[in-house]
Design a protein around this motif. Structure first.
Motif, PDB file in Angstrom:
ATOM      1  N   ALA A 180      33.205  47.627  38.977  1.00 52.64           N
ATOM      2  CA  ALA A 180      31.868  48.421  39.413  1.00 52.64           C
ATOM      3  C   ALA A 180      32.345  48.843  40.707  1.00 52.64           C
ATOM      4  CB  ALA A 180      30.837  47.328  39.455  1.00 52.64           C
ATOM      5  N   SER A 181      31.641  49.734  41.196  1.00 55.72           N
ATOM      6  CA  SER A 181      32.025  50.103  42.465  1.00 55.72           C
ATOM      7  C   SER A 181      30.625  50.412  43.476  1.00 55.72           C
ATOM      8  CB  SER A 181      32.871  51.417  42.712  1.00 55.72           C
ATOM      9  OG  SER A 181      33.330  52.089  43.842  1.00 55.72           O
ATOM     10  N   SER A 182      30.821  50.178  44.710  1.00 55.36           N
ATOM     11  CA  SER A 182      29.806  50.448  45.777  1.00 55.36           C
ATOM     12  C   SER A 182      30.541  50.748  47.262  1.00 55.36           C
ATOM     13  CB  SER A 182      28.697  49.552  45.843  1.00 55.36           C
ATOM     14  OG  SER A 182      27.674  49.649  46.469  1.00 55.36           O
ATOM     15  N   GLU A 183      29.840  51.670  48.077  1.00 54.46           N
ATOM     16  CA  GLU A 183      30.262  51.832  49.316  1.00 54.46           C
ATOM     17  C   GLU A 183      31.717  52.035  49.345  1.00 54.46           C
ATOM     18  OE1 GLU A 183      28.060  49.140  51.663  1.00 54.46           O
ATOM     19  OE2 GLU A 183      26.265  49.888  51.526  1.00 54.46           O
ATOM     20  N   GLY A 184      32.237  52.852  48.541  1.00 55.01           N
ATOM     21  CA  GLY A 184      33.713  52.810  48.650  1.00 55.01           C
ATOM     22  C   GLY A 184      34.657  51.803  48.376  1.00 55.01           C
ATOM     23  N   LYS A 185      34.192  50.676  47.832  1.00 52.57           N
ATOM     24  CA  LYS A 185      34.871  49.334  47.323  1.00 52.57           C
ATOM     25  C   LYS A 185      34.709  49.370  45.643  1.00 52.57           C
ATOM     26  CE  LYS A 185      35.528  47.813  51.498  1.00 52.57           C
ATOM     27  NZ  LYS A 185      34.714  49.011  52.562  1.00 52.57           N
ATOM     28  N   LEU A 186      35.994  48.973  45.287  1.00 54.94           N
ATOM     29  CA  LEU A 186      35.773  48.740  43.885  1.00 54.94           C
ATOM     30  C   LEU A 186      36.164  47.278  43.457  1.00 54.94           C
ATOM     31  CD1 LEU A 186      36.394  49.949  40.865  1.00 54.94           C
ATOM     32  CD2 LEU A 186      39.083  49.602  41.201  1.00 54.94           C
ATOM     33  N   VAL A 187      35.229  46.731  42.669  1.00 59.05           N
ATOM     34  CA  VAL A 187      35.326  45.293  42.146  1.00 59.05           C
ATOM     35  C   VAL A 187      35.743  44.981  40.775  1.00 59.05           C
ATOM     36  CG1 VAL A 187      33.868  43.237  42.200  1.00 59.05           C
ATOM     37  CG2 VAL A 187      33.328  44.956  43.907  1.00 59.05           C
ATOM     38  N   VAL A 188      36.647  43.984  40.510  1.00 60.32           N
ATOM     39  CA  VAL A 188      36.890  43.769  39.366  1.00 60.32           C
ATOM     40  C   VAL A 188      36.670  42.360  39.121  1.00 60.32           C
ATOM     41  CG1 VAL A 188      39.004  43.532  37.618  1.00 60.32           C
ATOM     42  CG2 VAL A 188      38.907  45.349  39.417  1.00 60.32           C
ATOM     43  N   MET A 189      36.111  41.921  37.759  1.00 61.75           N
ATOM     44  CA  MET A 189      35.677  40.514  37.710  1.00 61.75           C
ATOM     45  C   MET A 189      35.565  40.052  36.330  1.00 61.75           C
ATOM     46  SD  MET A 189      31.428  40.676  38.763  1.00 61.75           S
ATOM     47  CE  MET A 189      31.959  40.964  40.646  1.00 61.75           C
ATOM     48  N   GLY A 190      35.641  38.994  36.080  1.00 61.06           N
ATOM     49  CA  GLY A 190      35.478  38.252  34.528  1.00 61.06           C
ATOM     50  C   GLY A 190      36.551  38.749  33.507  1.00 61.06           C
ATOM     51  N   GLY A 191      36.343  38.567  32.410  1.00 63.94           N
ATOM     52  CA  GLY A 191      37.292  38.832  31.308  1.00 63.94           C
ATOM     53  C   GLY A 191      37.881  37.794  30.858  1.00 63.94           C
ATOM     54  N   TRP A 192      39.205  38.109  30.360  1.00 64.06           N
ATOM     55  CA  TRP A 192      40.105  36.884  29.705  1.00 64.06           C
ATOM     56  C   TRP A 192      41.352  37.082  30.204  1.00 64.06           C
ATOM     57  CZ3 TRP A 192      39.188  37.922  23.773  1.00 64.06           C
ATOM     58  CH2 TRP A 192      37.786  38.031  23.199  1.00 64.06           C
ATOM     59  N   ASP A 193      42.059  35.862  30.256  1.00 63.69           N
ATOM     60  CA  ASP A 193      43.444  35.707  30.754  1.00 63.69           C
ATOM     61  C   ASP A 193      44.137  36.382  29.436  1.00 63.69           C
ATOM     62  OD1 ASP A 193      46.184  34.369  30.179  1.00 63.69           O
ATOM     63  OD2 ASP A 193      45.567  33.686  32.319  1.00 63.69           O
ATOM     64  N   PRO A 194      45.154  37.267  29.668  1.00 69.30           N
ATOM     65  CA  PRO A 194      45.830  38.103  28.589  1.00 69.30           C
ATOM     66  C   PRO A 194      46.779  37.247  28.037  1.00 69.30           C
ATOM     67  CG  PRO A 194      46.625  38.823  30.792  1.00 69.30           C
ATOM     68  CD  PRO A 194      45.461  37.801  31.001  1.00 69.30           C
ATOM     69  N   ALA A 195      47.168  36.065  28.340  1.00 68.36           N
ATOM     70  CA  ALA A 195      48.124  35.345  27.551  1.00 68.36           C
ATOM     71  C   ALA A 195      47.402  34.318  26.810  1.00 68.36           C
ATOM     72  CB  ALA A 195      49.087  34.630  28.550  1.00 68.36           C
ATOM     73  N   SER A 196      46.373  33.677  27.437  1.00 68.83           N
ATOM     74  CA  SER A 196      45.913  32.531  26.600  1.00 68.83           C
ATOM     75  C   SER A 196      44.394  33.004  25.932  1.00 68.83           C
ATOM     76  CB  SER A 196      45.377  31.243  27.670  1.00 68.83           C
ATOM     77  OG  SER A 196      44.324  31.861  28.610  1.00 68.83           O
ATOM     78  N   TYR A 197      44.036  34.274  26.315  1.00 65.91           N
ATOM     79  CA  TYR A 197      42.513  34.440  25.915  1.00 65.91           C
ATOM     80  C   TYR A 197      41.566  33.715  26.477  1.00 65.91           C
ATOM     81  CZ  TYR A 197      45.060  37.930  22.917  1.00 65.91           C
ATOM     82  OH  TYR A 197      46.061  39.025  22.428  1.00 65.91           O
ATOM     83  N   ASP A 198      41.810  32.566  27.258  1.00 69.30           N
ATOM     84  CA  ASP A 198      40.859  32.052  28.123  1.00 69.30           C
ATOM     85  C   ASP A 198      40.106  32.668  28.928  1.00 69.30           C
ATOM     86  OD1 ASP A 198      41.427  29.674  26.554  1.00 69.30           O
ATOM     87  OD2 ASP A 198      42.822  29.323  28.100  1.00 69.30           O
ATOM     88  N   PRO A 199      38.664  32.588  28.868  1.00 70.65           N
ATOM     89  CA  PRO A 199      37.880  33.330  29.830  1.00 70.65           C
ATOM     90  C   PRO A 199      38.120  33.110  31.296  1.00 70.65           C
ATOM     91  CG  PRO A 199      36.443  31.898  28.942  1.00 70.65           C
ATOM     92  CD  PRO A 199      37.564  31.872  28.168  1.00 70.65           C
ATOM     93  N   VAL A 200      37.978  34.011  32.293  1.00 72.24           N
ATOM     94  CA  VAL A 200      38.442  33.646  33.780  1.00 72.24           C
ATOM     95  C   VAL A 200      37.221  33.992  34.599  1.00 72.24           C
ATOM     96  CG1 VAL A 200      40.669  34.143  33.459  1.00 72.24           C
ATOM     97  CG2 VAL A 200      39.389  36.129  34.140  1.00 72.24           C
ATOM     98  N   SER A 201      37.039  33.560  35.644  1.00 73.94           N
ATOM     99  CA  SER A 201      35.976  33.682  36.792  1.00 73.94           C
ATOM    100  C   SER A 201      36.560  34.446  38.066  1.00 73.94           C
ATOM    101  CB  SER A 201      35.464  32.598  37.167  1.00 73.94           C
ATOM    102  OG  SER A 201      36.386  31.867  37.706  1.00 73.94           O
ATOM    103  N   SER A 202      37.657  35.261  38.001  1.00 72.81           N
ATOM    104  CA  SER A 202      38.188  35.665  39.112  1.00 72.81           C
ATOM    105  C   SER A 202      37.489  37.052  39.757  1.00 72.81           C
ATOM    106  CB  SER A 202      39.630  36.021  38.823  1.00 72.81           C
ATOM    107  OG  SER A 202      40.004  36.847  37.655  1.00 72.81           O
TER     108      SER A 202
END
Length: 341
Positions: A117-139
């Protein structure tokens, strides 16, 4: 204090700097500390936006095809399932210049199915899965288009995937999705990009997994989704969070029941929620789209298994015109947003 531009009143200097093309801003930010502070400020973005000097660009989270391995190559990295680890990249598309670019990698591996998502010229990346373990992440990671650098944001309060997301006025709103045990969620939070703080919102009336989020005016719409016990049974209802009052409002019959809203939900000119797939048969499968100011970028294929194609349309309901895309930027789109810089 020194003038912004020697020999000019600061109001004139600010007007001049506000006209900088976004590609020139990183170099300008390195000129002096005062310029850096100005270009990174909320006031600078607000002035550029008010004067109409900002540029709307598409930011796409895309899948990369698995690398081809020759006998002389090293063994590919394997996941817990024994398959080679998939990878994603973030692509940037300027519809005015029709130039495609890649953002610098945020880390060794972007989380799979993370949300952007983006607002005021910043891009934010959050959540998803670890690509190696497929465990969810909170980063959480935040990209600054002025400095062209990533920073680590404060982690999400809990791990979640496939949640609704939207951003406006320097804040990112998230709701629903599921936790590490595949339990659908009804909780919602907002993240302040500048203060790097999370605030819990009141809960929705029900849990909603694989819902879609849209910011419409002063409202955060959470569309469809399904409950834990009804996997894949997408509902027709939606919930609307009023940004001013902090209250939820439930809307029945807002979406086509049984249809996934992920990346394809949009608000038509008639005020009705619909899918980007309805615009043209050329995007009837795997459709996704986003509004880029006065234009829209729409992606999809004619049928499942067909090549993904990219189109530009005028407004939200205009005729789609196909655009040529270099092969390296034609991967499947997992998530997308408009970046205004």
């Amino acid at each position: 204090m020194e003038q912004l531009i020697p020999g000019l009143p600061d109001e004139i200097g600010l007007e001049c700097l506000s006209r900088l093309h976004y590609t020139a801003q990183p170099a300008a930010a390195r000129t002096c500390r005062r310029w850096l502070d100005l270009l990174q400020s909320r006031d600078y973005y607000t002035i550029r936006n008010h004067l109409g000097y900002t540029t709307h660009m598409a930011c796409l989270l895309q899948s990369l095809p698995p690398p081809s391995i020759s006998p002389s190559d090293e063994e590919p990295k394997l996941t817990n399932s024994g398959l080679s680890s998939p990878s994603c990249v973030i692509t940037l598309f300027d519809p005015v210049s029709q130039i495609w670019n890649r953002l610098a990698p945020v880390s060794d591996h972007l989380p799979l199915f993370c949300q952007i998502a983006s607002s005021e010229g910043k891009l934010v990346v959050m959540g998803g899965w670890d690509p190696a373990s497929y465990d969810p992440v909170s980063s959480v990671f935040v990209y600054d288009f002025i400095t062209r650098r990533w920073r680590q944001g404060k982690n999400m309060p809990s791990k979640r995937s496939f949640f609704a997301i939207g951003a406006t006025k320097g804040r990112v709103y998230i709701a629903g999705g599921h936790d590490g045990n595949k339990n659908a969620l009804n909780s919602a939070w907002t993240y302040d990009i500048r203060s790097d703080e999370w605030t819990e919102l009141t809960r929705m009336s029900q849990e909603r997994d694989e819902c879609e989020g849209l910011i419409i005016g002063d409202e955060f719409w959470v569309i469809s989704g399904y409950r834990t016990e009804f996997q894949g049974a997408f509902e027709s209802s939606a919930e609307i969070y009023q940004l001013r009052t902090g209250e939820w409002r439930r809307v029945e019959r807002a979406w086509t029941p049984g249809l996934s809203p992920r990346s394809c939900a949009r608000l038509g000119n008639d005020g009705r929620l619909t899918s980007w797939a309805e615009l043209d048969s050329a995007v009837s499968a795997e459709a996704c789209g986003l509004i880029l100011g006065a234009q829209s970028l729409v992606m999809g294929s004619a049928h499942l298994g067909a090549s993904l194609r990219f189109f530009i349309g005028e407004g939200q309901d205009g005729k789609l015109e196909r655009i040529d895309v270099p092969d390296e930027f034609s991967g499947f789109v997992q998530s997308s947003c408009c970046v205004e810089v």
